[in-house]
Design a protein around this motif. Structure first.
Motif, PDB file in Angstrom:
ATOM      1  N   SER A  19       0.826  -1.196   0.000  1.00 33.42           N
ATOM      2  CA  SER A  19       0.000   0.000   0.000  1.00 33.42           C
ATOM      3  C   SER A  19       0.866   1.255   0.000  1.00 33.42           C
ATOM      4  O   SER A  19       0.619   2.198  -0.745  1.00 33.42           O
ATOM      5  CB  SER A  19      -0.920  -0.005   1.220  1.00 33.42           C
TER       6      SER A  19
ATOM      7  N   THR B 159     -10.855  -1.693 -14.415  1.00 32.19           N
ATOM      8  CA  THR B 159     -11.516  -1.317 -13.166  1.00 32.19           C
ATOM      9  C   THR B 159     -11.635  -2.534 -12.279  1.00 32.19           C
ATOM     10  O   THR B 159     -12.045  -3.604 -12.734  1.00 32.19           O
ATOM     11  CB  THR B 159     -12.918  -0.740 -13.461  1.00 32.19           C
ATOM     12  N   PHE B 160     -11.305  -2.365 -11.011  1.00 27.38           N
ATOM     13  CA  PHE B 160     -11.402  -3.467 -10.050  1.00 27.38           C
ATOM     14  C   PHE B 160     -12.261  -3.039  -8.888  1.00 27.38           C
ATOM     15  O   PHE B 160     -12.326  -1.947  -8.489  1.00 27.38           O
ATOM     16  CB  PHE B 160     -10.010  -3.880  -9.549  1.00 27.38           C
TER      17      PHE B 160
ATOM     18  N   ILE C 103      -2.078   2.378  -3.298  1.00 29.57           N
ATOM     19  CA  ILE C 103      -3.378   1.710  -3.302  1.00 29.57           C
ATOM     20  C   ILE C 103      -3.731   1.402  -1.848  1.00 29.57           C
ATOM     21  O   ILE C 103      -2.887   0.934  -1.088  1.00 29.57           O
ATOM     22  CB  ILE C 103      -3.331   0.399  -4.117  1.00 29.57           C
ATOM     23  N   GLY C 104      -4.968   1.643  -1.468  1.00 25.35           N
ATOM     24  CA  GLY C 104      -5.390   1.394  -0.096  1.00 25.35           C
ATOM     25  C   GLY C 104      -5.300  -0.085   0.280  1.00 25.35           C
ATOM     26  O   GLY C 104      -5.430  -0.966  -0.571  1.00 25.35           O
ATOM     27  N   GLU C 105      -5.102  -0.328   1.558  1.00 23.41           N
ATOM     28  CA  GLU C 105      -4.991  -1.707   2.044  1.00 23.41           C
ATOM     29  C   GLU C 105      -6.270  -2.497   1.773  1.00 23.41           C
ATOM     30  O   GLU C 105      -6.209  -3.676   1.410  1.00 23.41           O
ATOM     31  CB  GLU C 105      -4.675  -1.724   3.545  1.00 23.41           C
ATOM     32  N   ARG C 106      -7.416  -1.862   1.917  1.00 25.59           N
ATOM     33  CA  ARG C 106      -8.689  -2.545   1.670  1.00 25.59           C
ATOM     34  C   ARG C 106      -8.782  -3.014   0.215  1.00 25.59           C
ATOM     35  O   ARG C 106      -9.168  -4.143  -0.064  1.00 25.59           O
ATOM     36  CB  ARG C 106      -9.846  -1.618   2.008  1.00 25.59           C
ATOM     37  N   LYS C 107      -8.415  -2.147  -0.721  1.00 26.17           N
ATOM     38  CA  LYS C 107      -8.463  -2.508  -2.142  1.00 26.17           C
ATOM     39  C   LYS C 107      -7.450  -3.612  -2.441  1.00 26.17           C
ATOM     40  O   LYS C 107      -7.722  -4.534  -3.210  1.00 26.17           O
ATOM     41  CB  LYS C 107      -8.201  -1.282  -3.018  1.00 26.17           C
ATOM     42  N   LEU C 108      -6.271  -3.552  -1.842  1.00 28.29           N
ATOM     43  CA  LEU C 108      -5.275  -4.606  -2.047  1.00 28.29           C
ATOM     44  C   LEU C 108      -5.778  -5.945  -1.532  1.00 28.29           C
ATOM     45  O   LEU C 108      -5.545  -6.986  -2.143  1.00 28.29           O
ATOM     46  CB  LEU C 108      -3.949  -4.244  -1.369  1.00 28.29           C
ATOM     47  N   ARG C 109      -6.513  -5.923  -0.420  1.00 30.45           N
ATOM     48  CA  ARG C 109      -7.079  -7.169   0.099  1.00 30.45           C
ATOM     49  C   ARG C 109      -8.101  -7.752  -0.883  1.00 30.45           C
ATOM     50  O   ARG C 109      -8.265  -8.966  -0.963  1.00 30.45           O
ATOM     51  CB  ARG C 109      -7.714  -6.944   1.471  1.00 30.45           C
ATOM     52  N   GLU C 110      -8.767  -6.899  -1.643  1.00 29.84           N
ATOM     53  CA  GLU C 110      -9.666  -7.373  -2.698  1.00 29.84           C
ATOM     54  C   GLU C 110      -8.856  -7.897  -3.891  1.00 29.84           C
ATOM     55  O   GLU C 110      -9.193  -8.925  -4.474  1.00 29.84           O
ATOM     56  CB  GLU C 110     -10.585  -6.247  -3.172  1.00 29.84           C
ATOM     57  N   LEU C 111      -7.798  -7.195  -4.251  1.00 31.99           N
ATOM     58  CA  LEU C 111      -6.997  -7.567  -5.415  1.00 31.99           C
ATOM     59  C   LEU C 111      -6.294  -8.907  -5.260  1.00 31.99           C
ATOM     60  O   LEU C 111      -6.057  -9.601  -6.254  1.00 31.99           O
ATOM     61  CB  LEU C 111      -5.957  -6.480  -5.729  1.00 31.99           C
TER      62      LEU C 111
END
Length: 75
Positions: free
Chosen positions: A28, A74-75, A33-41
């Protein structure tokens, strides 16, 4: 006065040169990129991560390539 952005850049360089695997928090900081979005990625097929049980580590040498290959998506 200390230039914090330069210290942060040096820290990020040190992380990516020395560590093969980085945490979501380190990624992050590196990517913005935010940690929340990385956890989704990490659940996206082809994202450069390795799981050790519940712990997920990201392959630092492959993150830039993955980002470049997914420009415009887009993710």
């Amino acid at each position: 006065m200390v230039d914090v952005t330069e210290l942060q850049r040096q820290h990020i360089e040190k992380i990516t040169k020395e560590k093969k695997l980085i945490t979501i928090k380190e990624c992050s900081t590196l990517t913005g990129i935010g940690e929340r979005k990385l956890r989704e990625l990490v659940h996206v097929s082809g994202f450069p991560c390795i799981r050790f049980g519940k712990k997920c580590m990201i392959v630092s040498s492959l993150i830039d390539e993955w980002l470049i290959n997914h420009i415009g998506e887009t993710f």
